[in-house]
Scaffold this active site. Structure first.
Site, PDB file in Angstrom:
ATOM      1  N   HIS A  37      -0.356  -7.910  -3.433  1.00 27.93           N
ATOM      2  CA  HIS A  37      -1.475  -8.140  -3.311  1.00 27.93           C
ATOM      3  C   HIS A  37      -2.479  -7.357  -2.347  1.00 27.93           C
ATOM      4  O   HIS A  37      -1.684  -7.147  -1.345  1.00 27.93           O
ATOM      5  CB  HIS A  37      -2.248  -9.487  -2.404  1.00 27.93           C
ATOM      6  N   HIS A  81     -11.466  -4.578   0.062  1.00 27.71           N
ATOM      7  CA  HIS A  81     -11.572  -5.433  -0.282  1.00 27.71           C
ATOM      8  C   HIS A  81     -13.045  -6.186  -0.106  1.00 27.71           C
ATOM      9  O   HIS A  81     -14.355  -6.799  -0.518  1.00 27.71           O
ATOM     10  CB  HIS A  81     -10.328  -6.721   0.591  1.00 27.71           C
TER      11      HIS A  81
END
Length: 272
Positions: A37, A81
């Site tokens: 991730h 992100h």
């Protein structure tokens, strides 16, 4: 058969129809089981999330990589992100309020690293491991168009994914050959969001429009009826995010075919 039975059958048929992903003759999972991730990162060290060192570490360990892309003010595709820059760069403002050059002046999590361009990340990874590219949709389709322009030149293996059905619909129309994944979660339990669109998205009820190749679902909600119907009834692979421990991995194992993980290293070899 009575009216109630007919109505129940109609509702069930409608529900199953809404869940319909892209149908293939054979179940086709992503190339590897485990995806790091935002890279194999450490936000308190020298390899923060979505930076070159984090991606280099994931490549060295043999894991697939999940990363996030957004547009800058001057429409460059960068890898980061959050829409807002407070958490990672410590300043007020959204990514799309700054040019790429301005973003390059900011450090990420007090490190020597900066928000990278997608093009530079792809050059670094160079097809060594598969990628999951999450598109952070905000206004219009430009993020799809600009990201697609770059990925069209990439020779490595990748799939795209997004929480936003608009992204999958765009890819279904313009790049039907690219694998696409629908991200989702229990928005009501996790985020406290109860508006109708979040109930629809939680239930994967737009699959008949987006036709995903796989579902990426919050690993804490793997028991979701809609998710498991997609998995078993339609043979659509499911990937759990974000797994943060071996215990959580073991608990979620029966619900998913693969995992997006952080904070530990799963006990598995790289799978081709």
């Amino acid at each position: 058969m009575g009216k109630k039975e007919i109505l129940s059958l109609a509702i069930a048929a409608g529900y199953l129809g809404a869940l319909l992903p892209r149908i293939k003759k054979e179940r086709t999972c992503l190339p590897v089981k485990y995806y790091a991730h935002r890279g194999l990162y450490n936000n308190s060290g020298s390899a923060p999330e979505n930076t070159m060192p984090a991606f280099e570490r994931a490549v060295k360990a043999g894991y697939g990589i999940e990363l996030d892309v957004q547009l800058t003010k001057d429409e460059e595709v960068v890898v980061t992100h959050d829409f807002h820059l407070k958490r990672n760069c410590g300043i007020e403002g959204d990514v799309d309020q700054f040019t790429c050059e301005e973003l390059q002046q900011l450090s990420v999590f007090h490190s020597k690293e900066h928000i990278p361009l997608l093009e530079d990340v792809l050059k670094k990874i160079d097809g060594k491991v598969p990628l999951l590219v999450e598109l952070k949709y905000k206004d219009g389709s430009r993020i799809c168009e600009k990201t697609c322009e770059i990925l069209d030149q990439y020779q490595g293996t990748y799939a795209i994914e997004s929480f936003y059905p608009q992204v999958l619909i765009w890819y279904k129309k313009h790049r039907p050959g690219i694998k696409r994944g629908q991200l989702s979660m229990n928005y009501q339990k996790i985020q406290g969001w109860f508006r109708p669109q979040y109930l629809i998205m939680r239930g994967l009820l737009l699959n008949f429009l987006t036709r995903p190749d796989f579902i990426a679902y919050d690993c804490r909600s793997g028991y979701s009826l809609s998710l498991q119907l997609c998995r078993y009834f339609y043979h659509c692979p499911a990937y759990g995010w974000t797994v943060k421990s071996k215990g959580q991995l073991k608990k979620a194992g029966k619900y998913f075919d693969g995992f997006i993980f952080e904070g530990f290293r799963p006990d598995a070899d790289f799978e081709h």
